[in-house]
Design a protein around this motif. Structure first.
Motif, PDB file in Angstrom:
ATOM      1  N   VAL A  85      32.886  69.676  60.373  1.00 40.24           N
ATOM      2  CA  VAL A  85      32.742  70.458  59.150  1.00 40.24           C
ATOM      3  C   VAL A  85      31.591  69.888  58.350  1.00 40.24           C
ATOM      4  O   VAL A  85      31.502  68.669  58.153  1.00 40.24           O
ATOM      5  CB  VAL A  85      34.038  70.402  58.307  1.00 40.24           C
ATOM      6  CG1 VAL A  85      33.886  71.177  57.021  1.00 40.24           C
ATOM      7  CG2 VAL A  85      35.217  70.911  59.098  1.00 40.24           C
ATOM      8  N   ASP A  86      30.702  70.761  57.880  1.00 39.50           N
ATOM      9  CA  ASP A  86      29.609  70.311  57.018  1.00 39.50           C
ATOM     10  C   ASP A  86      30.193  69.818  55.703  1.00 39.50           C
ATOM     11  O   ASP A  86      31.070  70.455  55.122  1.00 39.50           O
ATOM     12  CB  ASP A  86      28.620  71.453  56.764  1.00 39.50           C
ATOM     13  CG  ASP A  86      27.393  70.963  56.031  1.00 39.50           C
ATOM     14  OD1 ASP A  86      27.068  71.536  54.981  1.00 39.50           O
ATOM     15  OD2 ASP A  86      26.756  70.005  56.516  1.00 39.50           O
ATOM     16  N   ILE A  87      29.732  68.683  55.229  1.00 36.03           N
ATOM     17  CA  ILE A  87      30.303  68.044  54.053  1.00 36.03           C
ATOM     18  C   ILE A  87      30.154  68.901  52.790  1.00 36.03           C
ATOM     19  O   ILE A  87      30.991  68.850  51.895  1.00 36.03           O
ATOM     20  CB  ILE A  87      29.713  66.628  53.868  1.00 36.03           C
ATOM     21  CG1 ILE A  87      30.626  65.781  53.020  1.00 36.03           C
ATOM     22  CG2 ILE A  87      28.328  66.687  53.294  1.00 36.03           C
ATOM     23  CD1 ILE A  87      30.408  64.316  53.187  1.00 36.03           C
ATOM     24  N   LYS A  88      29.140  69.740  52.741  1.00 37.37           N
ATOM     25  CA  LYS A  88      28.946  70.604  51.575  1.00 37.37           C
ATOM     26  C   LYS A  88      29.993  71.709  51.514  1.00 37.37           C
ATOM     27  O   LYS A  88      30.389  72.139  50.448  1.00 37.37           O
ATOM     28  CB  LYS A  88      27.545  71.219  51.607  1.00 37.37           C
ATOM     29  CG  LYS A  88      26.439  70.210  51.405  1.00 37.37           C
ATOM     30  CD  LYS A  88      25.071  70.857  51.505  1.00 37.37           C
ATOM     31  CE  LYS A  88      23.984  69.798  51.366  1.00 37.37           C
ATOM     32  NZ  LYS A  88      22.644  70.381  51.533  1.00 37.37           N
ATOM     33  N   LYS A  89      30.483  72.151  52.669  1.00 36.89           N
ATOM     34  CA  LYS A  89      31.482  73.211  52.729  1.00 36.89           C
ATOM     35  C   LYS A  89      32.912  72.678  52.710  1.00 36.89           C
ATOM     36  O   LYS A  89      33.857  73.442  52.536  1.00 36.89           O
ATOM     37  CB  LYS A  89      31.272  74.042  53.990  1.00 36.89           C
ATOM     38  CG  LYS A  89      29.925  74.715  54.051  1.00 36.89           C
ATOM     39  CD  LYS A  89      29.754  75.440  55.362  1.00 36.89           C
ATOM     40  CE  LYS A  89      28.370  76.055  55.467  1.00 36.89           C
ATOM     41  NZ  LYS A  89      28.134  76.690  56.764  1.00 36.89           N
ATOM     42  N   ALA A  90      33.093  71.389  52.881  1.00 36.57           N
ATOM     43  CA  ALA A  90      34.426  70.806  53.027  1.00 36.57           C
ATOM     44  C   ALA A  90      35.241  70.877  51.743  1.00 36.57           C
ATOM     45  O   ALA A  90      36.457  71.031  51.791  1.00 36.57           O
ATOM     46  CB  ALA A  90      34.313  69.358  53.488  1.00 36.57           C
ATOM     47  N   GLY A  91      34.600  70.769  50.591  1.00 33.71           N
ATOM     48  CA  GLY A  91      35.331  70.766  49.330  1.00 33.71           C
ATOM     49  C   GLY A  91      36.110  72.033  49.093  1.00 33.71           C
ATOM     50  O   GLY A  91      37.237  72.004  48.580  1.00 33.71           O
ATOM     51  N   LYS A  92      35.562  73.170  49.477  1.00 32.10           N
ATOM     52  CA  LYS A  92      36.218  74.458  49.256  1.00 32.10           C
ATOM     53  C   LYS A  92      37.417  74.668  50.171  1.00 32.10           C
ATOM     54  O   LYS A  92      38.332  75.401  49.834  1.00 32.10           O
ATOM     55  CB  LYS A  92      35.210  75.590  49.449  1.00 32.10           C
ATOM     56  CG  LYS A  92      34.088  75.564  48.447  1.00 32.10           C
ATOM     57  CD  LYS A  92      33.088  76.662  48.721  1.00 32.10           C
ATOM     58  CE  LYS A  92      31.916  76.554  47.738  1.00 32.10           C
ATOM     59  NZ  LYS A  92      30.867  77.536  48.043  1.00 32.10           N
ATOM     60  N   GLN A  93      37.410  74.020  51.313  1.00 33.18           N
ATOM     61  CA  GLN A  93      38.488  74.227  52.281  1.00 33.18           C
ATOM     62  C   GLN A  93      39.304  72.961  52.546  1.00 33.18           C
ATOM     63  O   GLN A  93      39.919  72.819  53.594  1.00 33.18           O
ATOM     64  CB  GLN A  93      37.923  74.788  53.577  1.00 33.18           C
ATOM     65  CG  GLN A  93      36.740  74.037  54.138  1.00 33.18           C
ATOM     66  CD  GLN A  93      36.187  74.688  55.384  1.00 33.18           C
ATOM     67  OE1 GLN A  93      36.938  75.254  56.168  1.00 33.18           O
ATOM     68  NE2 GLN A  93      34.896  74.622  55.571  1.00 33.18           N
ATOM     69  N   LEU A  94      39.343  72.044  51.569  1.00 34.62           N
ATOM     70  CA  LEU A  94      40.012  70.756  51.770  1.00 34.62           C
ATOM     71  C   LEU A  94      41.499  70.917  52.061  1.00 34.62           C
ATOM     72  O   LEU A  94      42.040  70.253  52.938  1.00 34.62           O
ATOM     73  CB  LEU A  94      39.800  69.853  50.550  1.00 34.62           C
ATOM     74  CG  LEU A  94      40.266  68.419  50.699  1.00 34.62           C
ATOM     75  CD1 LEU A  94      39.562  67.748  51.867  1.00 34.62           C
ATOM     76  CD2 LEU A  94      40.017  67.630  49.436  1.00 34.62           C
ATOM     77  N   ALA A  95      42.185  71.797  51.346  1.00 35.18           N
ATOM     78  CA  ALA A  95      43.621  71.995  51.585  1.00 35.18           C
ATOM     79  C   ALA A  95      43.884  72.463  53.009  1.00 35.18           C
ATOM     80  O   ALA A  95      44.818  71.996  53.672  1.00 35.18           O
ATOM     81  CB  ALA A  95      44.181  72.986  50.581  1.00 35.18           C
ATOM     82  N   THR A  96      43.041  73.367  53.502  1.00 37.31           N
ATOM     83  CA  THR A  96      43.189  73.851  54.873  1.00 37.31           C
ATOM     84  C   THR A  96      42.911  72.734  55.865  1.00 37.31           C
ATOM     85  O   THR A  96      43.627  72.590  56.871  1.00 37.31           O
ATOM     86  CB  THR A  96      42.213  75.022  55.128  1.00 37.31           C
ATOM     87  OG1 THR A  96      42.400  76.000  54.117  1.00 37.31           O
ATOM     88  CG2 THR A  96      42.431  75.634  56.482  1.00 37.31           C
ATOM     89  N   LEU A  97      41.897  71.934  55.590  1.00 34.42           N
ATOM     90  CA  LEU A  97      41.567  70.829  56.491  1.00 34.42           C
ATOM     91  C   LEU A  97      42.693  69.805  56.555  1.00 34.42           C
ATOM     92  O   LEU A  97      43.008  69.291  57.627  1.00 34.42           O
ATOM     93  CB  LEU A  97      40.260  70.165  56.046  1.00 34.42           C
ATOM     94  CG  LEU A  97      39.002  71.029  56.140  1.00 34.42           C
ATOM     95  CD1 LEU A  97      37.814  70.301  55.514  1.00 34.42           C
ATOM     96  CD2 LEU A  97      38.709  71.398  57.578  1.00 34.42           C
ATOM     97  N   ILE A  98      43.302  69.523  55.409  1.00 30.91           N
ATOM     98  CA  ILE A  98      44.403  68.549  55.392  1.00 30.91           C
ATOM     99  C   ILE A  98      45.594  69.077  56.172  1.00 30.91           C
ATOM    100  O   ILE A  98      46.256  68.333  56.898  1.00 30.91           O
ATOM    101  CB  ILE A  98      44.769  68.181  53.945  1.00 30.91           C
ATOM    102  CG1 ILE A  98      43.636  67.345  53.340  1.00 30.91           C
ATOM    103  CG2 ILE A  98      46.083  67.417  53.888  1.00 30.91           C
ATOM    104  CD1 ILE A  98      43.805  67.000  51.897  1.00 30.91           C
ATOM    105  N   SER A  99      45.887  70.356  56.064  1.00 28.47           N
ATOM    106  CA  SER A  99      47.002  70.905  56.844  1.00 28.47           C
ATOM    107  C   SER A  99      46.674  70.880  58.344  1.00 28.47           C
ATOM    108  O   SER A  99      47.571  70.678  59.165  1.00 28.47           O
ATOM    109  CB  SER A  99      47.352  72.311  56.378  1.00 28.47           C
ATOM    110  OG  SER A  99      46.279  73.190  56.604  1.00 28.47           O
ATOM    111  N   ASP A 100      45.406  71.065  58.708  1.00 30.65           N
ATOM    112  CA  ASP A 100      45.008  70.948  60.112  1.00 30.65           C
ATOM    113  C   ASP A 100      45.209  69.524  60.619  1.00 30.65           C
ATOM    114  O   ASP A 100      45.673  69.310  61.737  1.00 30.65           O
ATOM    115  CB  ASP A 100      43.540  71.355  60.299  1.00 30.65           C
ATOM    116  CG  ASP A 100      43.319  72.846  60.154  1.00 30.65           C
ATOM    117  OD1 ASP A 100      44.308  73.610  60.201  1.00 30.65           O
ATOM    118  OD2 ASP A 100      42.152  73.251  59.975  1.00 30.65           O
TER     119      ASP A 100
END
Length: 82
Positions: free
Chosen positions: A6-21
């Motif tokens: 995941v590009d670090i610039k885009k990660a902030g918007k989808q952090l909740a989804t990433l944590i659930s993954d």
């Protein structure tokens, strides 16, 4: 285990989804451009032991003798003992 970049610039918007993954067993690698910068992995706390493997008094009778000068000051510290 599947790894997702995941590009670090885009990660902030989808952090909740990433944590659930990550909670489902995936690893997330944050990238800046094409270079990896950080990895997000799941946290597994250590399991508590129910019983210690140490037994009080378990080393009894292992020390057979002690030198007579056991508690004498060491020569290396003689100048500090003055």
């Amino acid at each position: 285990m599947r790894q997702i970049n995941v590009d670090i610039k885009k990660a902030g918007k989808q952090l909740a989804t990433l944590i659930s993954d990550v909670a489902r067993g995936k690893e997330i690698v944050f990238t800046k451009g094409d270079a990896p910068v950080a990895k997000l992995i799941s946290f597994h706390p250590k399991k508590r032991r129910l019983k210690s493997h140490r037994v009080f008094g378990g080393a009894k009778h292992l020390i057979l003798s002690i030198a007579p000068d056991f508690d004498a000051p060491l020569p290396d510290f003689a100048e500090y003992m003055k």
